[in-house]
Each structure stands twice: as C-alpha cells, then as structure tokens.
Design a protein around this motif. Structure first.
Motif, PDB file in Angstrom:
ATOM      1  N   GLU A 103       0.828  -1.204   0.000  1.00 27.29           N
ATOM      2  CA  GLU A 103       0.000   0.000   0.000  1.00 27.29           C
ATOM      3  C   GLU A 103       0.867   1.262   0.000  1.00 27.29           C
ATOM      4  OE1 GLU A 103      -0.476  -2.551   2.229  1.00 27.29           O
ATOM      5  OE2 GLU A 103      -2.234  -3.401   1.235  1.00 27.29           O
ATOM      6  N   LEU A 104       1.964   1.231   0.758  1.00 31.51           N
ATOM      7  CA  LEU A 104       2.877   2.383   0.805  1.00 31.51           C
ATOM      8  C   LEU A 104       3.452   2.653  -0.586  1.00 31.51           C
ATOM      9  CD1 LEU A 104       4.597   4.463   2.511  1.00 31.51           C
ATOM     10  CD2 LEU A 104       6.308   2.661   2.611  1.00 31.51           C
ATOM     11  N   ILE A 105       3.924   1.619  -1.234  1.00 35.47           N
ATOM     12  CA  ILE A 105       4.512   1.776  -2.572  1.00 35.47           C
ATOM     13  C   ILE A 105       3.458   2.240  -3.577  1.00 35.47           C
ATOM     14  CG2 ILE A 105       5.594   0.531  -4.486  1.00 35.47           C
ATOM     15  CD1 ILE A 105       7.064  -1.113  -2.323  1.00 35.47           C
ATOM     16  N   GLU A 106       2.263   1.656  -3.489  1.00 38.74           N
ATOM     17  CA  GLU A 106       1.190   2.071  -4.407  1.00 38.74           C
ATOM     18  C   GLU A 106       0.840   3.543  -4.217  1.00 38.74           C
ATOM     19  OE1 GLU A 106      -1.984  -0.664  -3.658  1.00 38.74           O
ATOM     20  OE2 GLU A 106      -1.065  -2.245  -4.874  1.00 38.74           O
ATOM     21  N   ARG A 107       0.792   4.001  -2.966  1.00 38.52           N
ATOM     22  CA  ARG A 107       0.450   5.408  -2.711  1.00 38.52           C
ATOM     23  C   ARG A 107       1.564   6.333  -3.212  1.00 38.52           C
ATOM     24  NH1 ARG A 107      -3.661   8.839  -2.684  1.00 38.52           N
ATOM     25  NH2 ARG A 107      -3.215  10.615  -1.351  1.00 38.52           N
ATOM     26  N   ILE A 108       2.807   5.958  -2.980  1.00 41.00           N
ATOM     27  CA  ILE A 108       3.937   6.752  -3.478  1.00 41.00           C
ATOM     28  C   ILE A 108       3.868   6.845  -4.999  1.00 41.00           C
ATOM     29  CG2 ILE A 108       6.448   6.767  -3.793  1.00 41.00           C
ATOM     30  CD1 ILE A 108       6.643   5.573  -0.938  1.00 41.00           C
ATOM     31  N   ASN A 109       3.631   5.713  -5.650  1.00 46.03           N
ATOM     32  CA  ASN A 109       3.555   5.702  -7.113  1.00 46.03           C
ATOM     33  C   ASN A 109       2.356   6.508  -7.627  1.00 46.03           C
ATOM     34  OD1 ASN A 109       5.868   4.186  -7.401  1.00 46.03           O
ATOM     35  ND2 ASN A 109       4.775   2.248  -7.391  1.00 46.03           N
ATOM     36  N   PHE A 110       1.221   6.399  -6.933  1.00 51.72           N
ATOM     37  CA  PHE A 110       0.051   7.176  -7.327  1.00 51.72           C
ATOM     38  C   PHE A 110       0.355   8.670  -7.275  1.00 51.72           C
ATOM     39  CE2 PHE A 110      -3.585   9.708  -5.939  1.00 51.72           C
ATOM     40  CZ  PHE A 110      -4.432   9.540  -7.024  1.00 51.72           C
ATOM     41  N   LEU A 111       0.953   9.103  -6.178  1.00 48.99           N
ATOM     42  CA  LEU A 111       1.260  10.533  -6.038  1.00 48.99           C
ATOM     43  C   LEU A 111       2.296  10.974  -7.069  1.00 48.99           C
ATOM     44  CD1 LEU A 111       1.276  10.833  -2.150  1.00 48.99           C
ATOM     45  CD2 LEU A 111      -0.409  11.801  -3.726  1.00 48.99           C
ATOM     46  N   ALA A 112       3.238  10.115  -7.394  1.00 52.07           N
ATOM     47  CA  ALA A 112       4.238  10.463  -8.413  1.00 52.07           C
ATOM     48  C   ALA A 112       3.570  10.628  -9.781  1.00 52.07           C
ATOM     49  CB  ALA A 112       5.321   9.396  -8.471  1.00 52.07           C
ATOM     50  N   ARG A 113       2.681   9.695 -10.134  1.00 48.30           N
ATOM     51  CA  ARG A 113       1.967   9.804 -11.414  1.00 48.30           C
ATOM     52  C   ARG A 113       1.088  11.054 -11.451  1.00 48.30           C
ATOM     53  NH1 ARG A 113       1.540   4.264 -10.526  1.00 48.30           N
ATOM     54  NH2 ARG A 113      -0.561   4.521  -9.641  1.00 48.30           N
ATOM     55  N   LYS A 114       0.401  11.307 -10.353  1.00 46.19           N
ATOM     56  CA  LYS A 114      -0.470  12.486 -10.298  1.00 46.19           C
ATOM     57  C   LYS A 114       0.349  13.765 -10.385  1.00 46.19           C
ATOM     58  CE  LYS A 114      -4.171  14.745  -7.863  1.00 46.19           C
ATOM     59  NZ  LYS A 114      -4.861  14.977  -6.638  1.00 46.19           N
ATOM     60  N   SER A 115       1.510  13.762  -9.762  1.00 44.95           N
ATOM     61  CA  SER A 115       2.379  14.935  -9.804  1.00 44.95           C
ATOM     62  C   SER A 115       2.793  15.253 -11.241  1.00 44.95           C
ATOM     63  CB  SER A 115       3.616  14.690  -8.943  1.00 44.95           C
ATOM     64  OG  SER A 115       4.525  15.751  -9.056  1.00 44.95           O
ATOM     65  N   ARG A 116       3.125  14.224 -11.991  1.00 45.02           N
ATOM     66  CA  ARG A 116       3.524  14.429 -13.388  1.00 45.02           C
ATOM     67  C   ARG A 116       2.341  14.847 -14.258  1.00 45.02           C
ATOM     68  NH1 ARG A 116       6.738   9.954 -12.085  1.00 45.02           N
ATOM     69  NH2 ARG A 116       5.212   8.479 -12.919  1.00 45.02           N
ATOM     70  N   ALA A 117       1.183  14.273 -14.003  1.00 51.37           N
ATOM     71  CA  ALA A 117       0.017  14.521 -14.855  1.00 51.37           C
ATOM     72  C   ALA A 117      -0.689  15.831 -14.531  1.00 51.37           C
ATOM     73  CB  ALA A 117      -0.964  13.358 -14.741  1.00 51.37           C
ATOM     74  N   ASP A 118      -1.067  15.994 -13.258  1.00 51.86           N
ATOM     75  CA  ASP A 118      -1.919  17.129 -12.891  1.00 51.86           C
ATOM     76  C   ASP A 118      -1.292  18.085 -11.888  1.00 51.86           C
ATOM     77  OD1 ASP A 118      -3.915  15.855 -14.413  1.00 51.86           O
ATOM     78  OD2 ASP A 118      -4.606  14.721 -12.660  1.00 51.86           O
ATOM     79  N   GLY A 119      -0.260  17.658 -11.214  1.00 58.88           N
ATOM     80  CA  GLY A 119       0.298  18.444 -10.127  1.00 58.88           C
ATOM     81  C   GLY A 119      -0.354  18.033  -8.818  1.00 58.88           C
ATOM     82  N   LEU A 120       0.273  18.391  -7.724  1.00 59.87           N
ATOM     83  CA  LEU A 120      -0.214  18.010  -6.401  1.00 59.87           C
ATOM     84  C   LEU A 120      -0.600  19.236  -5.591  1.00 59.87           C
ATOM     85  CD1 LEU A 120       2.506  15.371  -5.387  1.00 59.87           C
ATOM     86  CD2 LEU A 120       0.224  14.921  -6.308  1.00 59.87           C
ATOM     87  N   SER A 121      -1.566  19.042  -4.713  1.00 55.90           N
ATOM     88  CA  SER A 121      -1.927  20.105  -3.776  1.00 55.90           C
ATOM     89  C   SER A 121      -0.839  20.160  -2.696  1.00 55.90           C
ATOM     90  CB  SER A 121      -3.289  19.812  -3.139  1.00 55.90           C
ATOM     91  OG  SER A 121      -3.196  18.676  -2.292  1.00 55.90           O
ATOM     92  N   ALA A 122      -0.879  21.171  -1.877  1.00 55.30           N
ATOM     93  CA  ALA A 122       0.109  21.313  -0.797  1.00 55.30           C
ATOM     94  C   ALA A 122       0.041  20.124   0.162  1.00 55.30           C
ATOM     95  CB  ALA A 122      -0.113  22.618  -0.047  1.00 55.30           C
ATOM     96  N   GLU A 123      -1.177  19.666   0.452  1.00 59.97           N
ATOM     97  CA  GLU A 123      -1.344  18.522   1.352  1.00 59.97           C
ATOM     98  C   GLU A 123      -0.752  17.250   0.741  1.00 59.97           C
ATOM     99  OE1 GLU A 123      -4.111  20.390   0.389  1.00 59.97           O
ATOM    100  OE2 GLU A 123      -4.159  21.651   2.174  1.00 59.97           O
ATOM    101  N   GLU A 124      -0.976  17.076  -0.563  1.00 55.99           N
ATOM    102  CA  GLU A 124      -0.448  15.895  -1.246  1.00 55.99           C
ATOM    103  C   GLU A 124       1.072  15.947  -1.327  1.00 55.99           C
ATOM    104  OE1 GLU A 124      -4.115  14.672  -4.203  1.00 55.99           O
ATOM    105  OE2 GLU A 124      -2.831  16.360  -4.773  1.00 55.99           O
ATOM    106  N   LYS A 125       1.630  17.126  -1.535  1.00 54.46           N
ATOM    107  CA  LYS A 125       3.090  17.257  -1.557  1.00 54.46           C
ATOM    108  C   LYS A 125       3.681  16.904  -0.199  1.00 54.46           C
ATOM    109  CE  LYS A 125       3.460  20.714  -5.191  1.00 54.46           C
ATOM    110  NZ  LYS A 125       3.871  22.060  -5.560  1.00 54.46           N
ATOM    111  N   ALA A 126       3.028  17.350   0.863  1.00 57.87           N
ATOM    112  CA  ALA A 126       3.495  17.031   2.213  1.00 57.87           C
ATOM    113  C   ALA A 126       3.388  15.530   2.464  1.00 57.87           C
ATOM    114  CB  ALA A 126       2.689  17.808   3.245  1.00 57.87           C
ATOM    115  N   GLU A 127       2.281  14.927   2.039  1.00 61.05           N
ATOM    116  CA  GLU A 127       2.109  13.478   2.201  1.00 61.05           C
ATOM    117  C   GLU A 127       3.174  12.727   1.413  1.00 61.05           C
ATOM    118  OE1 GLU A 127      -1.101   9.884   1.381  1.00 61.05           O
ATOM    119  OE2 GLU A 127      -1.520  11.879   0.559  1.00 61.05           O
ATOM    120  N   GLN A 128       3.441  13.172   0.194  1.00 62.74           N
ATOM    121  CA  GLN A 128       4.443  12.528  -0.650  1.00 62.74           C
ATOM    122  C   GLN A 128       5.819  12.585   0.021  1.00 62.74           C
ATOM    123  OE1 GLN A 128       5.536  14.532  -4.351  1.00 62.74           O
ATOM    124  NE2 GLN A 128       5.431  12.556  -5.409  1.00 62.74           N
TER     125      GLN A 128
END
Length: 66
Positions: A5-30
């Motif tokens: 689950e940890l790896i999947e969440r890290i990968n999800f946030l990385a893909r989202k960062s490249r595609a749409d960008g991350l919110s401040a909360e998501e960047k902190a979580e990442q």
C-alpha cells in the motif's frame, strides 16, 4: 515497514504529480511517505550489514590447512 500500500500510494502521487500536479497537502504526504520508505530501506541495509562477516581469504586458506 515497506508495504504494498505504501509503494502504491507513493507511485500514485508520483503519477499524479507528473500529470496534474499536487496540492500542498499531497506534496506534504508525498514527502512524508518518501521519508518513511527511505527509513525502511536504511534499516534493512543496516540489519544486513550488521549480520555480514568479512573473511580474509588468506586467513581462510591457513585455517583450512591446519
């Protein structure tokens, strides 16, 4: 501990960062998830190195002859 689950969440946030960008909360979580991942890797490496025994080939040869 590194979980699927940890790896999947890290990968999800990385893909989202490249595609749409991350919110401040998501960047902190990442950043927090990456630190958690790195800490687990460091702990594994330390555990492995703590259990490594270095053998000098010259010493091993002399012990085998005795």
């Amino acid at each position: 501990m590194i979980t699927k689950e940890l790896i999947e969440r890290i990968n999800f946030l990385a893909r989202k960062s490249r595609a749409d960008g991350l919110s401040a909360e998501e960047k902190a979580e990442q950043a927090q998830l990456r630190q958690e991942y790195l800490s687990a890797i460091r702990m594994r490496v330390r555990d492995t190195l703590d259990n490594v025994k270095v053998v000098d080939p010259a010493d091993a040869d002399s012990e085998a002859k005795n």
